[in-house]
Scaffold this motif. Structure first.
Motif, PDB file in Angstrom:
ATOM      1  N   VAL A 153       0.739  -1.557  -0.540  1.00 11.09           N
ATOM      2  CA  VAL A 153       0.253   0.054  -0.064  1.00 11.09           C
ATOM      3  C   VAL A 153       1.308   0.914  -0.095  1.00 11.09           C
ATOM      4  N   GLY A 154       0.592   1.613  -0.833  1.00 14.56           N
ATOM      5  CA  GLY A 154       1.973   2.997  -1.387  1.00 14.56           C
ATOM      6  C   GLY A 154       0.623   4.161  -0.636  1.00 14.56           C
ATOM      7  N   VAL A 155       1.592   5.206  -0.151  1.00 14.78           N
ATOM      8  CA  VAL A 155       1.694   6.223   0.954  1.00 14.78           C
ATOM      9  C   VAL A 155       1.790   7.641   0.225  1.00 14.78           C
ATOM     10  N   VAL A 198      -3.154   3.194  -3.667  1.00 15.59           N
ATOM     11  CA  VAL A 198      -1.791   3.995  -3.048  1.00 15.59           C
ATOM     12  C   VAL A 198      -3.094   4.991  -2.204  1.00 15.59           C
ATOM     13  N   GLU A 199      -2.994   4.976  -1.103  1.00 18.86           N
ATOM     14  CA  GLU A 199      -3.807   6.108  -0.668  1.00 18.86           C
ATOM     15  C   GLU A 199      -3.150   6.348   1.198  1.00 18.86           C
ATOM     16  N   VAL A 200      -4.233   7.685   1.739  1.00 16.17           N
ATOM     17  CA  VAL A 200      -3.701   8.378   2.401  1.00 16.17           C
ATOM     18  C   VAL A 200      -3.564   7.424   3.835  1.00 16.17           C
ATOM     19  N   ASP A 201      -5.181   6.924   4.171  1.00 16.18           N
ATOM     20  CA  ASP A 201      -4.887   6.252   4.938  1.00 16.18           C
ATOM     21  C   ASP A 201      -4.352   4.359   4.625  1.00 16.18           C
ATOM     22  N   ALA A 204      -5.714   1.718   7.244  1.00 16.91           N
ATOM     23  CA  ALA A 204      -7.571   1.498   6.898  1.00 16.91           C
ATOM     24  C   ALA A 204      -7.689   0.527   5.294  1.00 16.91           C
ATOM     25  N   GLU A 205      -6.685   1.072   4.568  1.00 16.88           N
ATOM     26  CA  GLU A 205      -6.838   0.483   3.241  1.00 16.88           C
ATOM     27  C   GLU A 205      -5.894  -1.438   3.398  1.00 16.88           C
ATOM     28  N   VAL A 206      -4.535  -1.792   4.236  1.00 17.27           N
ATOM     29  CA  VAL A 206      -4.745  -2.773   4.544  1.00 17.27           C
ATOM     30  C   VAL A 206      -5.528  -2.972   5.094  1.00 17.27           C
ATOM     31  N   GLU A 207      -6.439  -3.216   6.359  1.00 13.31           N
ATOM     32  CA  GLU A 207      -7.645  -4.151   6.860  1.00 13.31           C
ATOM     33  C   GLU A 207      -8.122  -4.255   5.622  1.00 13.31           C
ATOM     34  N   ALA A 208      -9.472  -3.600   4.887  1.00 11.60           N
ATOM     35  CA  ALA A 208      -9.854  -4.279   3.804  1.00 11.60           C
ATOM     36  C   ALA A 208      -8.999  -4.965   2.805  1.00 11.60           C
ATOM     37  N   ARG A 209      -7.736  -5.012   2.525  1.00 13.63           N
ATOM     38  CA  ARG A 209      -7.326  -5.792   1.846  1.00 13.63           C
ATOM     39  C   ARG A 209      -7.361  -6.809   2.125  1.00 13.63           C
ATOM     40  N   CYS A 210      -7.055  -7.160   3.203  1.00 10.88           N
ATOM     41  CA  CYS A 210      -7.261  -8.630   3.907  1.00 10.88           C
ATOM     42  C   CYS A 210      -8.050  -9.448   4.105  1.00 10.88           C
ATOM     43  N   GLU A 211      -8.986  -8.624   4.267  1.00 16.82           N
ATOM     44  CA  GLU A 211     -10.398  -9.319   4.458  1.00 16.82           C
ATOM     45  C   GLU A 211     -10.760  -9.998   3.480  1.00 16.82           C
ATOM     46  N   GLU A 212     -10.593  -8.762   2.030  1.00 17.22           N
ATOM     47  CA  GLU A 212     -10.271  -9.168   0.467  1.00 17.22           C
ATOM     48  C   GLU A 212      -9.540 -10.828   0.409  1.00 17.22           C
ATOM     49  N   ARG A 249      -2.197  -6.047  14.857  1.00 24.85           N
ATOM     50  CA  ARG A 249      -2.798  -6.208  16.250  1.00 24.85           C
ATOM     51  C   ARG A 249      -4.723  -5.841  15.330  1.00 24.85           C
ATOM     52  N   ILE A 250      -4.591  -5.223  14.183  1.00 25.05           N
ATOM     53  CA  ILE A 250      -5.714  -5.072  13.455  1.00 25.05           C
ATOM     54  C   ILE A 250      -6.341  -6.743  12.625  1.00 25.05           C
ATOM     55  N   LEU A 251      -4.904  -7.086  13.030  1.00 19.51           N
ATOM     56  CA  LEU A 251      -5.601  -9.146  12.253  1.00 19.51           C
ATOM     57  C   LEU A 251      -5.474  -9.707  13.039  1.00 19.51           C
ATOM     58  N   GLN A 252      -5.331  -9.530  14.284  1.00 22.24           N
ATOM     59  CA  GLN A 252      -5.666 -10.397  15.254  1.00 22.24           C
ATOM     60  C   GLN A 252      -7.836 -10.151  15.919  1.00 22.24           C
ATOM     61  N   PHE A 253      -7.607  -8.777  15.735  1.00 25.47           N
ATOM     62  CA  PHE A 253      -8.943  -8.267  16.289  1.00 25.47           C
ATOM     63  C   PHE A 253      -9.659  -8.712  15.174  1.00 25.47           C
ATOM     64  N   LYS A 254      -9.479  -8.794  14.035  1.00 26.35           N
ATOM     65  CA  LYS A 254     -10.442 -10.065  12.516  1.00 26.35           C
ATOM     66  C   LYS A 254     -10.365 -10.839  13.190  1.00 26.35           C
ATOM     67  N   GLY A 255      -9.602 -11.737  13.152  1.00 27.74           N
ATOM     68  CA  GLY A 255      -9.471 -13.058  13.829  1.00 27.74           C
ATOM     69  C   GLY A 255      -8.639 -13.788  12.963  1.00 27.74           C
TER      70      GLY A 255
END
Length: 270
Positions: A153-155, A198-201, A204-212, A249-255
């Motif tokens: 994810v580019g910043v 490519v995102e600013v946040d 949040a983008e990592v969380e969405a991509r990981c769920e996908e 931490r984000i991924l672990q919370f999502k299981g």
């Protein structure tokens, strides 16, 4: 505060004019001499006002301003020196590139098996750091993962926040770097693909991509590389971000299973 402002504002003006003078000296351009003369006059005027202000206000708080400003400059120099030192210590990881090229063979891209164990690796540029993480996965889990997914994810920051064209260039660069990881994984005999944005946040983008990815590969395990220094100090604790821990931490919370891969940074002896 007024004294601090009056001194630092003309210090900024002086540095800006000095930078423009150096720019015109190095950059061929029409009417360069005229532009250089204008900035040179601005530099002389700014430095003159700065010198007069410091001399007049020195005993009225000017010396405090100089101490504070020079302290900030010293900290910035130390930070820059630290990053340069770390960059030098990490050059040894780039030596892995040569070794990997000798290890890899030529294999046809395998067929994707979405039900097979899949390793998802967060990477940046194609280099020793990412390849070291890739090889660590094979070392820790030999012959287990059959698919590899490389995600980046580019910043959008001050370097590329100059228009839509710069953002497109950043996205193209990331795609090209990820394609090298895909070819590397294929040469090892694994199916591989890449995902980038490519995102600013970024989190949040990592969380969405990981769920996908988790929905696509139900046996996916996520890996994040983390620099581990041989000698910890105040710079290594505060100057190197905690992105790896935040992602975990984000991924672990999502299981979602996630593992942090330690990347050792060994102090070089000169």
């Amino acid at each position: 505060l007024v004294v601090m402002y009056s001194i630092n504002v003309f210090l900024d003006f002086s540095l800006a004019q000095l930078g423009m003078c150096l720019h015109w000296l190095k950059t061929p351009a029409p009417h360069r001499g005229k532009k250089l003369t204008i900035n040179l006059i601005g530099l002389l005027m700014s430095m003159s006002i700065l010198a007069v202000t410091v001399a007049i206000k020195f005993k009225e708080g000017g010396w405090i301003t100089l101490v504070i400003t020079l302290s900030f400059v010293a900290v910035c120099v130390l930070v820059r020196r630290h990053y340069n030192r770390v960059k030098g210590m990490m050059k040894r990881l780039d030596d892995v590139l040569v070794q990997v090229q000798q290890m890899t063979g030529k294999h046809a891209p395998p067929v994707k098996d979405a039900s097979a164990p899949t390793a998802v690796l967060f990477v940046r540029n194609f280099g020793g750091l990412g390849i070291h993480s890739f090889l660590n996965i094979h070392r820790i889990f030999p012959n287990y993962f059959k698919n590899f997914v490389f995600i980046s994810v580019g910043v959008v920051d001050w370097k590329n926040f100059k228009g839509a064209e710069e953002v497109k260039n950043l996205e193209s660069h990331i795609a090209g770097e990820l394609e090298k990881y895909v070819r590397l994984s294929n040469n090892f005999g694994f199916h591989a693909e890449s995902i980038h944005s490519v995102e600013v946040d970024t989190l949040a983008e990592v969380e969405a991509r990981c769920e996908e990815i988790q929905r696509k590969y139900n046996k996916a395990v996520f890996f994040v590389g983390k620099l581990v220094f041989e000698e910890e100090n105040v710079f290594t604790r505060f100057l190197h971000n905690q992105t790896a821990f935040s992602i975990q931490r984000i991924l672990q919370f999502k299981g979602i299973p996630s593992i942090i891969l330690p990347i050792r940074v060994i102090k070089t002896v000169k």
